[in-house]
Design a protein around this motif. Structure first.
Motif, mmCIF file in Angstrom:
data_model
loop_
_atom_site.group_PDB
_atom_site.id
_atom_site.type_symbol
_atom_site.label_atom_id
_atom_site.label_comp_id
_atom_site.label_asym_id
_atom_site.label_seq_id
_atom_site.Cartn_x
_atom_site.Cartn_y
_atom_site.Cartn_z
ATOM 1 N N THR A 30 26.821 18.439 75.057
ATOM 2 C CA THR A 30 26.138 19.252 74.048
ATOM 3 C C THR A 30 25.981 18.411 72.776
ATOM 4 O OG1 THR A 30 28.280 20.116 73.423
ATOM 5 C CG2 THR A 30 26.975 21.457 74.943
ATOM 6 N N GLY A 31 25.546 19.020 71.696
ATOM 7 C CA GLY A 31 25.401 18.290 70.425
ATOM 8 C C GLY A 31 23.943 18.068 70.083
ATOM 9 N N ARG A 32 23.730 17.749 68.805
ATOM 10 C CA ARG A 32 22.359 17.578 68.308
ATOM 11 C C ARG A 32 21.637 16.427 68.998
ATOM 12 N NH1 ARG A 32 25.244 18.565 62.724
ATOM 13 N NH2 ARG A 32 26.836 17.880 64.165
ATOM 14 N N THR A 33 22.399 15.386 69.359
ATOM 15 C CA THR A 33 21.785 14.225 70.028
ATOM 16 C C THR A 33 21.066 14.655 71.304
ATOM 17 O OG1 THR A 33 23.701 12.998 69.234
ATOM 18 C CG2 THR A 33 22.305 11.883 70.850
ATOM 19 N N LEU A 65 31.000 18.745 79.615
ATOM 20 C CA LEU A 65 32.200 18.070 79.135
ATOM 21 C C LEU A 65 33.236 19.022 78.567
ATOM 22 C CD1 LEU A 65 30.578 15.158 77.127
ATOM 23 C CD2 LEU A 65 32.246 14.872 78.963
ATOM 24 N N ASP A 66 32.774 20.037 77.816
ATOM 25 C CA ASP A 66 33.760 20.747 77.005
ATOM 26 C C ASP A 66 33.286 22.146 76.578
ATOM 27 O OD1 ASP A 66 31.762 19.777 75.298
ATOM 28 O OD2 ASP A 66 33.070 18.343 74.305
ATOM 29 N N GLY A 131 27.510 11.954 74.251
ATOM 30 C CA GLY A 131 27.183 11.710 72.853
ATOM 31 C C GLY A 131 28.397 11.032 72.233
ATOM 32 N N LEU A 132 28.303 10.704 70.961
ATOM 33 C CA LEU A 132 29.414 10.034 70.280
ATOM 34 C C LEU A 132 29.755 10.786 69.001
ATOM 35 C CD1 LEU A 132 31.268 7.478 70.051
ATOM 36 C CD2 LEU A 132 29.361 6.356 68.868
ATOM 37 N N GLY A 133 31.014 11.194 68.884
ATOM 38 C CA GLY A 133 31.452 11.857 67.647
ATOM 39 C C GLY A 133 31.602 10.818 66.542
ATOM 40 N N HIS A 137 35.041 10.208 69.031
ATOM 41 C CA HIS A 137 35.394 11.033 70.187
ATOM 42 C C HIS A 137 34.238 11.074 71.191
ATOM 43 C CE1 HIS A 137 34.039 15.057 68.117
ATOM 44 N NE2 HIS A 137 33.082 14.666 68.954
ATOM 45 N N GLY A 139 33.165 13.721 74.506
ATOM 46 C CA GLY A 139 33.609 15.070 74.853
ATOM 47 C C GLY A 139 34.340 15.551 73.603
ATOM 48 N N PHE A 140 35.553 16.098 73.805
ATOM 49 C CA PHE A 140 36.381 16.405 72.636
ATOM 50 C C PHE A 140 37.663 15.581 72.692
ATOM 51 C CE2 PHE A 140 34.355 20.692 71.476
ATOM 52 C CZ PHE A 140 33.905 20.233 70.240
ATOM 53 N N GLN A 163 32.348 18.365 61.094
ATOM 54 C CA GLN A 163 31.102 17.830 61.668
ATOM 55 C C GLN A 163 30.319 18.909 62.418
ATOM 56 O OE1 GLN A 163 31.745 14.268 64.153
ATOM 57 N NE2 GLN A 163 29.963 14.863 65.343
ATOM 58 N N ASN A 164 31.032 19.832 63.065
ATOM 59 C CA ASN A 164 30.365 20.850 63.876
ATOM 60 C C ASN A 164 30.170 22.174 63.138
ATOM 61 O OD1 ASN A 164 30.402 18.872 65.769
ATOM 62 N ND2 ASN A 164 31.581 19.974 67.294
ATOM 63 N N LYS A 202 25.995 6.944 62.755
ATOM 64 C CA LYS A 202 26.838 6.582 63.916
ATOM 65 C C LYS A 202 26.896 5.054 64.115
ATOM 66 C CE LYS A 202 27.061 10.959 65.816
ATOM 67 N NZ LYS A 202 26.271 11.450 66.932
HETATM 68 C C1 GLP Z 1 30.587 17.257 69.731
HETATM 69 C C2 GLP Z 1 30.762 17.313 71.261
HETATM 70 C C3 GLP Z 1 30.445 15.983 71.852
HETATM 71 C C4 GLP Z 1 29.198 15.459 71.150
HETATM 72 C C5 GLP Z 1 29.587 15.002 69.771
HETATM 73 C C6 GLP Z 1 28.402 14.501 68.935
HETATM 74 O O1 GLP Z 1 31.657 17.769 69.061
HETATM 75 N N1 GLP Z 1 32.012 17.779 71.748
HETATM 76 O O2 GLP Z 1 30.272 16.114 73.248
HETATM 77 O O3 GLP Z 1 28.712 14.357 71.845
HETATM 78 O O4 GLP Z 1 30.327 15.998 69.125
HETATM 79 O O5 GLP Z 1 27.613 15.539 68.487
HETATM 80 P P1 GLP Z 1 26.187 15.342 67.813
HETATM 81 O O6 GLP Z 1 25.277 14.890 68.908
HETATM 82 O O7 GLP Z 1 25.836 16.691 67.278
HETATM 83 O O8 GLP Z 1 26.357 14.306 66.763
#
Ligand code: GLP
Length: 244
Positions: A30-33, A65-66, A131-133, A137, A139-140, A163-164, A202
């Protein structure tokens, strides 16, 4: 969508399409990416002749993933809902196609064990999308994290909740404190890992993930141990990499 953003989304959507067509289990994120990726992927599948699209959908197998602890199907901020909106509804996927940990399970630790077993029984992941936190991170899997970490329930870091927060009305306190995530162990067991990174914010963490020695403080850095690691980044995210 900008040309660079479209190029990334199109490339990743193409990889998802290929993996689905070859019957591989998808590891979804998941995530904006992922939003532009899923938009392009949906458009691609919708452009197929109906029989071909139906054939792909009928063999669909995916594991996310989570998921946040306390949220599940129907909760607006759950990852289950994100996936329903991004892929389930636009592709008319049958109920149960998109598998995620159940964030509403009474015993989240037991749910993590059940989810890992379900994934093992399905033969593991073919193509894992990641994706990359901003704290490294995946996933989580929050830092510090070792590559042996398995699917589990854990406490989210303050920076991840910050961030979320946008999805929770901007309030980090409204972001659930815990989540269930596949571990680095399950992620590293995937046949192919596709790390997708966009945006200048990032760039530095991507550089540390790929070009510094793997360490627990940057969970994504353990991906360097995966022989099938592929990275798709836009120019901004790739701007700190030393490419020779
Ligand atoms: C989230 C998810 C990750 C995701 C990451 C990046 O918390 N658990 O799986 O890849 O953070 O999110 P974004 O794509 O919004 O930057």
């Amino acid at each position: 969508m900008e040309a660079d953003a479209f190029a990334v989304a199109d490339q990743v959507a193409g990889r998802l399409h290929e993996a689905l067509a070859s019957g591989r289990t998808l590891g979804l994120a998941t995530g904006r990416t992922m939003e532009p990726v899923y938009r392009v992927f949906v458009a691609r599948l919708r452009a197929l002749p109906p029989q071909e699209r139906q054939r792909l959908i009928s063999s669909w197998s995916s594991f996310n993933l989570d998921e946040y602890v306390g949220l599940g199907d129907g909760d607006a901020c759950s990852f289950a809902q994100f996936m329903a909106l991004q892929l389930g509804e636009p592709l008319d996927l049958p109920q149960g196609c998109l598998r995620l940990p159940d964030g509403r399970a009474v015993d989240p630790e037991a749910e993590a064990i059940r989810y890992a077993q379900q994934l093992r029984a399905a033969g593991g992941i073919g193509l894992q999308l990641l994706g990359l936190g901003r704290n490294g991170h995946v996933g989580f899997n929050e830092p510090p994290c070792r590559p042996e970490a398995c699917c589990r329930c854990l406490t989210l870091s303050a920076s991840t909740r910050q961030q979320n927060a946008a999805a929770f009305g901007g309030d980090p306190q409204a972001v659930p404190a815990r989540a269930i995530t596949l571990g680095l162990a399950e992620i590293l067991a995937a046949e192919t890992v596709l790390l997708v990174v966009t945006g200048a914010e990032k760039a530095e963490i991507l550089r540390r993930s790929l070009q510094e020695a793997p360490c627990p403080e940057v969970p994504a850095s353990w991906l360097q141990h995966h022989r099938g690691l592929q990275v798709i980044a836009d120019q901004s995210a790739a701007s700190a990499l030393c490419l020779s």
